[in-house]
Design a protein around this motif. Sequence first.
Motif, mmCIF file in Angstrom:
data_model
loop_
_atom_site.group_PDB
_atom_site.id
_atom_site.type_symbol
_atom_site.label_atom_id
_atom_site.label_comp_id
_atom_site.label_asym_id
_atom_site.label_seq_id
_atom_site.Cartn_x
_atom_site.Cartn_y
_atom_site.Cartn_z
ATOM 1 N N ASP A 259 -6.674 6.247 -1.825
ATOM 2 C CA ASP A 259 -5.373 5.616 -1.869
ATOM 3 C C ASP A 259 -5.173 3.966 -2.268
ATOM 4 O OD1 ASP A 259 -4.221 7.881 -0.811
ATOM 5 O OD2 ASP A 259 -4.216 7.300 1.392
ATOM 6 N N GLN B 31 -9.316 6.955 1.682
ATOM 7 C CA GLN B 31 -8.838 5.552 2.061
ATOM 8 C C GLN B 31 -8.976 4.924 0.645
ATOM 9 O OE1 GLN B 31 -11.440 3.413 4.728
ATOM 10 N NE2 GLN B 31 -10.476 1.420 4.695
ATOM 11 N N ALA C 154 0.170 4.137 1.558
ATOM 12 C CA ALA C 154 -0.048 4.940 2.635
ATOM 13 C C ALA C 154 0.163 4.324 3.937
ATOM 14 C CB ALA C 154 -1.194 5.705 2.379
ATOM 15 N N HIS C 155 0.040 2.773 3.623
ATOM 16 C CA HIS C 155 0.128 2.408 5.052
ATOM 17 C C HIS C 155 1.118 0.719 5.145
ATOM 18 C CE1 HIS C 155 -3.066 4.634 6.484
ATOM 19 N NE2 HIS C 155 -3.796 4.407 5.306
ATOM 20 N N ALA C 156 1.341 0.042 5.987
ATOM 21 C CA ALA C 156 1.955 -1.107 5.888
ATOM 22 C C ALA C 156 1.022 -2.175 4.968
ATOM 23 C CB ALA C 156 2.138 -1.654 7.166
ATOM 24 N N GLN C 157 -0.012 -1.961 4.985
ATOM 25 C CA GLN C 157 -1.099 -2.836 3.971
ATOM 26 C C GLN C 157 -2.251 -2.102 4.048
ATOM 27 O OE1 GLN C 157 -0.872 -6.670 6.049
ATOM 28 N NE2 GLN C 157 -2.758 -6.118 6.933
ATOM 29 N N GLY C 158 -3.300 -2.656 3.036
ATOM 30 C CA GLY C 158 -4.577 -2.249 3.090
ATOM 31 C C GLY C 158 -5.387 -3.207 2.655
ATOM 32 N N HIS D 295 0.936 -1.165 0.075
ATOM 33 C CA HIS D 295 0.184 0.178 0.111
ATOM 34 C C HIS D 295 1.067 1.343 0.055
ATOM 35 C CE1 HIS D 295 -3.303 2.718 1.142
ATOM 36 N NE2 HIS D 295 -4.062 1.917 0.843
ATOM 37 N N SER E 143 -2.684 2.388 -5.096
ATOM 38 C CA SER E 143 -1.831 1.321 -4.575
ATOM 39 C C SER E 143 -2.020 0.176 -5.598
ATOM 40 C CB SER E 143 -2.218 0.757 -3.035
ATOM 41 O OG SER E 143 -1.954 1.965 -2.404
ATOM 42 N N LYS F 194 -11.995 5.866 9.506
ATOM 43 C CA LYS F 194 -11.085 6.574 8.615
ATOM 44 C C LYS F 194 -11.807 7.358 7.509
ATOM 45 C CE LYS F 194 -8.007 2.513 8.730
ATOM 46 N NZ LYS F 194 -7.517 1.435 7.811
#
Length: 182
Positions: free
Chosen positions: A100, A97, A45-49, A43, A104, A92
């Motif tokens: 992103d 969300q 913006a995050h470690a995973q999504g 992802h 991703s 969120k």
Amino acid sequence: MKMIPNSIDNSNDKLWGETTIFHQFKNLDRDYIVLHSLDIPNHIAHAQGEADFVVIAPGIGIIVLEVKGGAIKYKNGIFHYVKRGIKTSQAKNPFKQCEDNMFSIKKEFDEHFKHNKSYKNLLWSWGVIFPHTRFNVQGFEFEKWRVWDQDNMNQTIDRFLVGLAVNTKKDFPNKRAVKKEE
């Protein structure tokens, strides 16, 4: 319609909204491929999504959807879930969300198909679905055409997908729809 996976575990109350939309897709007579609950390990913006729905729709494009079921409120820049009329946990921002998530997935897609130039101009878009609440927030930070809420639930979901594609194409006129044979 090809659903992946082809069923949903609707015993989980947290998936109430996703279950509603899953059945909307399942009842459509279209050539779409719909991925539900797609994990996104890389992802942006995050470690995973996780994307609630990714729709590969011939004649339209690739659409990423975020579903927020139940009651949700927006005030002073913050989203909150509402239970029995009382604000509960902070949610969120579903717009950020979903956007992103789309970028991703697109990044991975572009990397995987980097040698296939015909995929370079595919139309990608995203939208947010509130199946159990009315989203009537006014302001410049939300594009109303990216929202499908309880007022739209009597329409087929492909109408929303077409609207997303048409509005996205206004900003990106060189983008094209997915072809059935792709």
